[in-house]
Design an enzyme around this catalytic site. Structure first.
Site, mmCIF file in Angstrom:
data_model
loop_
_atom_site.group_PDB
_atom_site.id
_atom_site.type_symbol
_atom_site.label_atom_id
_atom_site.label_comp_id
_atom_site.label_asym_id
_atom_site.label_seq_id
_atom_site.Cartn_x
_atom_site.Cartn_y
_atom_site.Cartn_z
ATOM 1 N N LYS A 95 0.796 -1.183 0.048
ATOM 2 C CA LYS A 95 0.008 0.105 0.020
ATOM 3 C C LYS A 95 0.727 1.278 0.210
ATOM 4 O O LYS A 95 0.502 2.169 -0.919
ATOM 5 C CB LYS A 95 -0.756 0.058 1.286
ATOM 6 C CG LYS A 95 -1.782 0.928 1.341
ATOM 7 C CD LYS A 95 -3.031 0.723 2.151
ATOM 8 C CE LYS A 95 -2.993 0.580 3.491
ATOM 9 N NZ LYS A 95 -2.776 1.927 4.352
ATOM 10 N N ARG A 117 2.885 5.877 -3.308
ATOM 11 C CA ARG A 117 3.988 6.838 -3.582
ATOM 12 C C ARG A 117 4.195 6.797 -5.116
ATOM 13 O O ARG A 117 4.785 7.589 -5.869
ATOM 14 C CB ARG A 117 5.251 6.541 -2.911
ATOM 15 C CG ARG A 117 5.175 6.879 -1.312
ATOM 16 C CD ARG A 117 6.039 6.121 -0.644
ATOM 17 N NE ARG A 117 6.179 6.610 0.920
ATOM 18 C CZ ARG A 117 5.358 6.310 1.865
ATOM 19 N NH1 ARG A 117 4.027 5.537 1.837
ATOM 20 N NH2 ARG A 117 5.591 6.864 3.124
ATOM 21 N N GLY A 133 -4.963 7.814 5.601
ATOM 22 C CA GLY A 133 -4.279 8.800 6.267
ATOM 23 C C GLY A 133 -2.934 9.264 5.308
ATOM 24 O O GLY A 133 -2.629 10.058 5.371
ATOM 25 N N ARG A 161 -8.936 11.838 12.766
ATOM 26 C CA ARG A 161 -7.508 11.285 12.829
ATOM 27 C C ARG A 161 -6.619 12.865 12.831
ATOM 28 O O ARG A 161 -6.753 13.792 12.142
ATOM 29 C CB ARG A 161 -7.068 10.667 11.986
ATOM 30 C CG ARG A 161 -7.487 9.153 12.015
ATOM 31 C CD ARG A 161 -7.188 8.364 11.236
ATOM 32 N NE ARG A 161 -5.800 7.807 11.371
ATOM 33 C CZ ARG A 161 -5.052 7.091 10.568
ATOM 34 N NH1 ARG A 161 -5.495 6.622 9.395
ATOM 35 N NH2 ARG A 161 -3.921 6.785 10.690
ATOM 36 N N SER A 166 6.925 8.932 12.633
ATOM 37 C CA SER A 166 6.070 8.894 11.563
ATOM 38 C C SER A 166 6.332 8.936 10.162
ATOM 39 O O SER A 166 7.150 10.142 9.836
ATOM 40 C CB SER A 166 4.783 9.802 11.900
ATOM 41 O OG SER A 166 4.217 9.861 10.691
ATOM 42 N N ASP A 225 1.864 -1.334 11.739
ATOM 43 C CA ASP A 225 0.677 -1.583 11.355
ATOM 44 C C ASP A 225 0.296 -3.180 11.655
ATOM 45 O O ASP A 225 -0.660 -3.498 11.321
ATOM 46 C CB ASP A 225 0.420 -1.552 9.712
ATOM 47 C CG ASP A 225 0.493 0.006 9.362
ATOM 48 O OD1 ASP A 225 0.349 0.839 10.237
ATOM 49 O OD2 ASP A 225 1.186 0.465 8.224
ATOM 50 N N LYS A 250 -4.538 5.629 14.911
ATOM 51 C CA LYS A 250 -4.701 4.706 13.593
ATOM 52 C C LYS A 250 -5.944 4.778 13.024
ATOM 53 O O LYS A 250 -6.842 5.710 13.504
ATOM 54 C CB LYS A 250 -4.113 3.360 13.770
ATOM 55 C CG LYS A 250 -2.525 3.498 13.979
ATOM 56 C CD LYS A 250 -1.795 3.931 12.735
ATOM 57 C CE LYS A 250 -0.294 3.876 13.264
ATOM 58 N NZ LYS A 250 0.416 4.750 12.213
ATOM 59 N N ARG A 261 -7.713 -3.548 9.610
ATOM 60 C CA ARG A 261 -6.723 -4.442 9.964
ATOM 61 C C ARG A 261 -7.420 -4.970 11.252
ATOM 62 O O ARG A 261 -6.827 -6.154 11.698
ATOM 63 C CB ARG A 261 -5.675 -3.653 10.692
ATOM 64 C CG ARG A 261 -4.738 -3.019 9.349
ATOM 65 C CD ARG A 261 -3.233 -2.972 9.275
ATOM 66 N NE ARG A 261 -2.759 -2.031 8.479
ATOM 67 C CZ ARG A 261 -2.353 -2.305 7.288
ATOM 68 N NH1 ARG A 261 -2.622 -3.376 6.784
ATOM 69 N NH2 ARG A 261 -2.049 -1.521 6.677
HETATM 70 C C1 S3P Z 1 2.446 4.582 6.341
HETATM 71 C C2 S3P Z 1 2.946 5.252 7.463
HETATM 72 C C3 S3P Z 1 2.519 4.697 8.684
HETATM 73 C C4 S3P Z 1 1.503 3.590 8.556
HETATM 74 C C5 S3P Z 1 0.604 3.945 7.527
HETATM 75 C C6 S3P Z 1 1.309 3.923 6.196
HETATM 76 C C7 S3P Z 1 3.012 5.477 5.020
HETATM 77 O O1 S3P Z 1 1.937 5.897 9.478
HETATM 78 O O2 S3P Z 1 0.763 3.224 9.732
HETATM 79 O O3 S3P Z 1 -0.133 2.746 7.488
HETATM 80 O O4 S3P Z 1 2.712 4.827 4.089
HETATM 81 O O5 S3P Z 1 3.975 6.167 5.212
HETATM 82 P P1 S3P Z 1 2.647 6.690 10.184
HETATM 83 O O6 S3P Z 1 3.327 7.681 9.674
HETATM 84 O O7 S3P Z 1 1.494 7.524 10.861
HETATM 85 O O8 S3P Z 1 3.244 6.003 11.443
#
Ligand code: S3P
Length: 447
Positions: A24, A29, A97, A125, A171, A324, A351, A398
């Site tokens: 994902k 990206r 997110g 969030r 993060s 995750d 999350k 999840r």
């Molecule tokens: C992600 C970063 C993580 C992860 C999310 C995907 C990403 O979040 O929990 O599922 O692709 O950069 P956080 O940056 O909030 O830790």
């Protein structure tokens, strides 16, 4: 509104070979950088889940011509860093997110206004974590009073200012947001993280010919920097299978006597493999086979055979590397002999749901002693899940999948409510989990 319930028959044996869908994080990206690059980017193995599609649709709405996805193939006709067009309506980020926080960084550098909106879960969030650094770079952003969506990012007529940002939390989304905004900044932008988080943005920028320098400051902190005002050159991206989706199958095999399962072509980026380290510390028998590299990302087949698990104190250094995977790791802990203690994982509370509270409630509902703490959980494992239960996913894919896997150790059927969300990251979860030996049916009910 229709509601999808999973009806899970207890028990089962996990055997076979599976290939889970594309990663994902890398899928998001690939669309973002492919859109901002000059030339035509091709992607294979793209995850056709709702979250990555939200990113894809957002770039279409900003004028990027994107063909596909068609069996994981996407072709992106990049418009260059300054070729995006104003969207005609707010961009709907759905449940995602990652789409929201990474896009916020890109949009902060544009000359037009954009509003980002999302579903009920995403709208709760925290977005202040990206608003703060972007504002420090000169962006003008309006959120709701609690720092939540909808979020209006104002267009600007001049570049952002580079920033040297120390992240207050580990993060990857915040780090990526700052680096992507840095593409549009005067000068050198740096993001220092308190613990290693997934580095797909840094790797992929380098793959698109945009230099990112990373340096380790100590055992935990890493600093990533880039100079604004460069250009990205189109390339080909081969997306490996998502280790976060593979994790449900790893735990399924790890908690079920007689299991023997191979999960093919799984992404093994060292910033993502905490789940394997934690399961191995618990005693799981995991062998990595056929290791090789695709497009700058390591991959391997994960071969897992049943071995009894024991409870552990999860090392805090592994938390960000498995962030995750905790919902399903809690299920592994419930099946392990003895006590498992997780600390240092307060990020789980923000999350798609509050994964500490929601998983503690779900495990208690099936009869497991799971005590939530402010930054983790204490689980007394070893027993079967004795109680018949109805579980709520709280809009969190999840949770739906982790509690499905818990059915392997259940003594009675489980019903999991609100499971359409599985589509955000793993649209073929149900057929695949049934293929390897579970019995799960999706039932439509009226909510
Ligand atoms: C992600 C970063 C993580 C992860 C999310 C995907 C990403 O979040 O929990 O599922 O692709 O950069 P956080 O940056 O909030 O830790």
């Amino acid at each position: 509104m229709t509601n999808i319930q999973f009806h899970v028959q207890p028990g089962g044996h996990i055997k076979g070979r599976v290939r889970v869908p594309g990663d994902k994080s890398i899928s998001h990206r690939s669309i973002m950088l492919g859109s901002l690059a000059e030339g035509t980017t091709t992607v294979t193995g793209f995850l056709e889940g709702a979250d990555a599609l939200a990113t894809l649709n957002a770039f279409r709405q900003m004028g990027v011509k994107i063909e596909g996805p068609d069996e994981g193939k996407v072709t992106i006709h990049g418009v260059g860093l300054h070729g995006l067009q104003p969207p005609k309506q707010p961009l709907d980020m759905g449940n995602s997110g990652t789409s929201t926080r990474l896009l916020a960084g890109i949009i902060a550098g544009q000359s037009f206004d954009v509003t980002l909106i999302g579903d009920a879960s995403l709208s709760k969030r925290p977005m202040k974590r990206v608003v703060d650094p972007l504002t420090a770079m000169g962006a003008q952003i309006e959120t709701q009073a609690g720092g939540t969506l909808p979020m209006l990012i104002k267009g600007r007529g001049k570049p952002l200012q580079a920033i040297d940002y120390i992240l207050p939390m580990a993060s990857a989304q915040v780090k990526s947001c700052v680096l992507l905004a840095g593409l549009y900044a005067d000068g050198r932008t740096c993001a220092t993280e308190p613990a290693p988080t997934r580095d797909h943005t840094e790797r992929m920028l380098n793959g698109f010919g945009y230099a990112v320098q990373t340096e380790k400051l100590d055992a935990q902190q890493t600093r990533a920097c880039l100079q604004g005002g460069g250009r990205l050159t189109a390339c080909h991206i081969d997306v490996p299978s998502d280790i976060s989706s593979a994790a449900f199958f790893m735990v399924a095999a790890a908690i079920c006597e007689g299991s023997d399962l191979v999960i093919e072509h799984v992404g093994m980026n060292p910033t993502r493999t905490g789940v394997i380290d934690i399961l191995r510390l618990m005693g799981a028998n995991i062998v990595l086979e056929n290791a090789h590299e695709v497009g700058g990302e390591p991959v391997a087949d994960v071969h897992i055979r049943y071995a009894p698990l024991k409870g552990i104190e999860i090392p805090e250094a592994l938390v960000a590397l498995a962030i995750d995977e905790f919902p399903v790791l809690f299920v592994a802990a419930a099946a392990a002999e003895g006590t498992t203690v997780l600390t240092g994982a307060e990020e789980l509370r923000v999350k798609e749901s509050d994964r500490i509270q929601v998983m503690a409630d779900a495990l208690q509902a099936v009869g497991i002693d799971a005590q939530p703490t402010p930054d983790g959980m204490i689980i007394q494992g070893g027993s079967q899940c004795p109680q018949k239960a109805k579980i709520l996913s709280h809009h969190d894919h999840r949770i739906s999948m982790a509690m499905t896997v818990a059915g392997l150790r259940a003594a009675a059927p489980l019903v999991i409510d609100d499971c359409a969300n599985v589509n955000t990251s793993f649209p073929i979860f149900l057929p695949l989990i049934n293929q390897v030996g579970m019995q799960v049916a999706a039932m439509e009910t009226v909510a």
